[in-house]
Design a protein around this motif. Structure first.
Motif, mmCIF file in Angstrom:
data_model
loop_
_atom_site.group_PDB
_atom_site.id
_atom_site.type_symbol
_atom_site.label_atom_id
_atom_site.label_comp_id
_atom_site.label_asym_id
_atom_site.label_seq_id
_atom_site.Cartn_x
_atom_site.Cartn_y
_atom_site.Cartn_z
ATOM 1 N N GLU A 261 9.500 0.328 0.147
ATOM 2 C CA GLU A 261 10.431 1.148 0.940
ATOM 3 C C GLU A 261 11.081 0.319 2.044
ATOM 4 O O GLU A 261 12.293 0.437 2.296
ATOM 5 C CB GLU A 261 9.705 2.336 1.547
ATOM 6 N N ALA A 262 10.292 -0.542 2.683
ATOM 7 C CA ALA A 262 10.850 -1.399 3.736
ATOM 8 C C ALA A 262 11.909 -2.337 3.159
ATOM 9 O O ALA A 262 12.948 -2.574 3.785
ATOM 10 C CB ALA A 262 9.727 -2.203 4.396
ATOM 11 N N PHE A 263 11.663 -2.864 1.953
ATOM 12 C CA PHE A 263 12.646 -3.728 1.296
ATOM 13 C C PHE A 263 13.937 -2.973 1.024
ATOM 14 O O PHE A 263 15.034 -3.475 1.282
ATOM 15 C CB PHE A 263 12.072 -4.265 -0.018
ATOM 16 N N VAL A 264 13.819 -1.762 0.488
ATOM 17 C CA VAL A 264 15.012 -0.976 0.171
ATOM 18 C C VAL A 264 15.801 -0.671 1.436
ATOM 19 O O VAL A 264 17.022 -0.874 1.488
ATOM 20 C CB VAL A 264 14.633 0.330 -0.550
ATOM 21 N N VAL B 152 9.381 4.728 -11.708
ATOM 22 C CA VAL B 152 10.413 5.692 -12.092
ATOM 23 C C VAL B 152 10.433 6.931 -11.198
ATOM 24 O O VAL B 152 11.483 7.546 -11.001
ATOM 25 C CB VAL B 152 10.249 6.075 -13.573
ATOM 26 N N ASP B 153 9.278 7.287 -10.621
ATOM 27 C CA ASP B 153 9.227 8.486 -9.774
ATOM 28 C C ASP B 153 9.405 8.166 -8.295
ATOM 29 O O ASP B 153 9.130 8.999 -7.428
ATOM 30 C CB ASP B 153 7.909 9.230 -9.998
ATOM 31 N N TRP B 154 9.910 6.979 -7.993
ATOM 32 C CA TRP B 154 10.035 6.546 -6.607
ATOM 33 C C TRP B 154 10.973 7.450 -5.800
ATOM 34 O O TRP B 154 10.845 7.554 -4.588
ATOM 35 C CB TRP B 154 10.542 5.095 -6.574
ATOM 36 N N ASP B 155 11.866 8.126 -6.474
ATOM 37 C CA ASP B 155 12.811 9.020 -5.787
ATOM 38 C C ASP B 155 12.256 10.421 -5.569
ATOM 39 O O ASP B 155 12.967 11.302 -5.075
ATOM 40 C CB ASP B 155 14.138 9.096 -6.547
ATOM 41 N N SER B 156 10.988 10.647 -5.894
ATOM 42 C CA SER B 156 10.439 12.001 -5.771
ATOM 43 C C SER B 156 9.665 12.230 -4.474
ATOM 44 O O SER B 156 9.143 13.319 -4.257
ATOM 45 C CB SER B 156 9.526 12.310 -6.976
ATOM 46 N N ALA B 157 9.571 11.207 -3.617
ATOM 47 C CA ALA B 157 8.841 11.354 -2.352
ATOM 48 C C ALA B 157 9.741 11.955 -1.274
ATOM 49 O O ALA B 157 10.841 11.460 -1.014
ATOM 50 C CB ALA B 157 8.313 9.995 -1.890
ATOM 51 N N GLY B 158 9.260 12.998 -0.632
ATOM 52 C CA GLY B 158 10.038 13.648 0.408
ATOM 53 C C GLY B 158 10.373 12.737 1.576
ATOM 54 O O GLY B 158 11.425 12.871 2.198
ATOM 55 N N ALA C 42 13.660 10.973 0.937
ATOM 56 C CA ALA C 42 14.777 11.810 0.493
ATOM 57 C C ALA C 42 16.118 11.344 1.040
ATOM 58 O O ALA C 42 17.146 11.448 0.364
ATOM 59 C CB ALA C 42 14.526 13.265 0.887
ATOM 60 N N ASP C 43 16.115 10.807 2.258
ATOM 61 C CA ASP C 43 17.371 10.368 2.871
ATOM 62 C C ASP C 43 18.033 9.230 2.098
ATOM 63 O O ASP C 43 19.251 9.043 2.173
ATOM 64 C CB ASP C 43 17.142 9.933 4.310
ATOM 65 N N LEU C 44 17.241 8.473 1.331
ATOM 66 C CA LEU C 44 17.786 7.356 0.559
ATOM 67 C C LEU C 44 18.581 7.825 -0.657
ATOM 68 O O LEU C 44 19.314 7.040 -1.267
ATOM 69 C CB LEU C 44 16.662 6.425 0.094
ATOM 70 N N PHE C 45 18.428 9.090 -0.997
ATOM 71 C CA PHE C 45 19.066 9.601 -2.205
ATOM 72 C C PHE C 45 20.107 10.677 -1.902
ATOM 73 O O PHE C 45 20.507 11.438 -2.779
ATOM 74 C CB PHE C 45 17.988 10.105 -3.174
ATOM 75 N N GLU C 46 20.554 10.697 -0.671
ATOM 76 C CA GLU C 46 21.686 11.539 -0.311
ATOM 77 C C GLU C 46 22.958 10.751 -0.615
ATOM 78 O O GLU C 46 22.906 9.578 -0.975
ATOM 79 C CB GLU C 46 21.593 11.912 1.174
ATOM 80 N N ARG C 47 24.111 11.386 -0.475
ATOM 81 C CA ARG C 47 25.369 10.705 -0.819
ATOM 82 C C ARG C 47 25.505 9.399 -0.050
ATOM 83 O O ARG C 47 25.983 8.398 -0.567
ATOM 84 C CB ARG C 47 26.556 11.621 -0.534
ATOM 85 N N ARG C 48 25.117 9.406 1.180
ATOM 86 C CA ARG C 48 25.038 8.163 1.940
ATOM 87 C C ARG C 48 23.573 7.925 2.225
ATOM 88 O O ARG C 48 22.859 8.857 2.580
ATOM 89 C CB ARG C 48 25.864 8.267 3.239
ATOM 90 N N GLU D 262 0.833 -1.203 0.000
ATOM 91 C CA GLU D 262 0.000 0.000 0.000
ATOM 92 C C GLU D 262 0.865 1.249 0.000
ATOM 93 O O GLU D 262 1.726 1.415 0.865
ATOM 94 C CB GLU D 262 -0.923 0.007 1.233
ATOM 95 N N ARG D 263 0.674 2.098 -1.004
ATOM 96 C CA ARG D 263 1.405 3.372 -1.137
ATOM 97 C C ARG D 263 2.913 3.185 -1.147
ATOM 98 O O ARG D 263 3.660 4.081 -0.747
ATOM 99 C CB ARG D 263 0.993 4.351 -0.039
ATOM 100 N N GLY D 264 3.367 2.019 -1.576
ATOM 101 C CA GLY D 264 4.797 1.787 -1.711
ATOM 102 C C GLY D 264 5.530 1.517 -0.411
ATOM 103 O O GLY D 264 6.762 1.457 -0.388
#
Length: 198
Positions: free
Chosen positions: A109-112, A132-138, A141-147, A103-105
């Motif tokens: 997210e838990a898997f990632v 494809v837009d999975w990286d657009s959720a605020g 956001a922490d998953l797409f920082e350098r670490r 539900e709602r991804g």
């Protein structure tokens, strides 16, 4: 395929266990762009759609799932979210899967997050097939920082087909890649569906 009576954004009923097999060209396309590391864990293997391609490419692949979907190469039934931290002596250094969305991804997210938790400490690689837009959720956001080592996005230029009779699918998808050994900014690339010879 057994279906539940719940409808999704796609207009199709939601499959039991979010079971949506991935077409071979999709996995093959990712392997044409990536070099995986060590042995591979496919923790939502379903009917083996991805695991077969990984094994054919020469990767020692452990195929597990929470439910038996009839794959004769299944290594065991296991809830991936219960996977403990890996012993550094373990040969698994890549997690590669099309995770259940939920539900709602939330399940994806838990898997990632769990994959990163167990792969980053051992210098591993996480490859997830997501919208494809999975990286657009605020909230993510922490998953797409350098670490934790966000490194690459591989966008499909054709839509995946998950349902019999579906033409082109309803959503766009991409592979999202996190690499414990990555340095520098993330990159983007594209996977083209092979043209069918006439």
């Amino acid at each position: 395929m057994t279906k539940l009576a719940t409808h999704t954004e796609s207009g199709y009923e939601r499959s039991d266990f979010d079971f949506y097999p991935t077409e071979p060209w999709i996995t093959a396309g990712a392997l044409g762009k990536l070099t995986l590391r060590g042995e591979v864990l496919e923790p939502a293997c379903g009917d083996g759609a991805m695991a077969r391609i990984l094994r054919e490419a020469g990767y020692r692949t452990w195929a597990t799932d929470i439910h038996d979907h009839g794959y004769d190469g299944l290594d065991g039934l296991h809830n991936f979210l219960d996977t403990p931290p890996l012993d550094p002596a373990c040969g698994i250094r890549t997690i590669f899967t099309n995770p259940p969305f939920g539900e709602r991804g939330k399940l994806a997210e838990a898997f990632v997050r769990h994959a990163l938790k167990i792969m980053m400490p051992v210098g591993g690689l996480v490859v997830m097939f997501l919208r494809v837009d999975w990286d657009s959720a605020g909230t993510r956001a922490d998953l797409f920082e350098r670490r934790p080592h966000w490194s690459r996005k591989l966008v499909l230029t054709s839509r995946a087909q998950f349902f019999e009779g579906e033409h082109g699918g309803k959503k766009n998808h991409a592979f999202f890649v996190w690499d414990a050994l990555h340095s520098g900014p993330p990159t983007i690339d594209y996977i083209n569906k092979p043209k069918v010879a006439r």
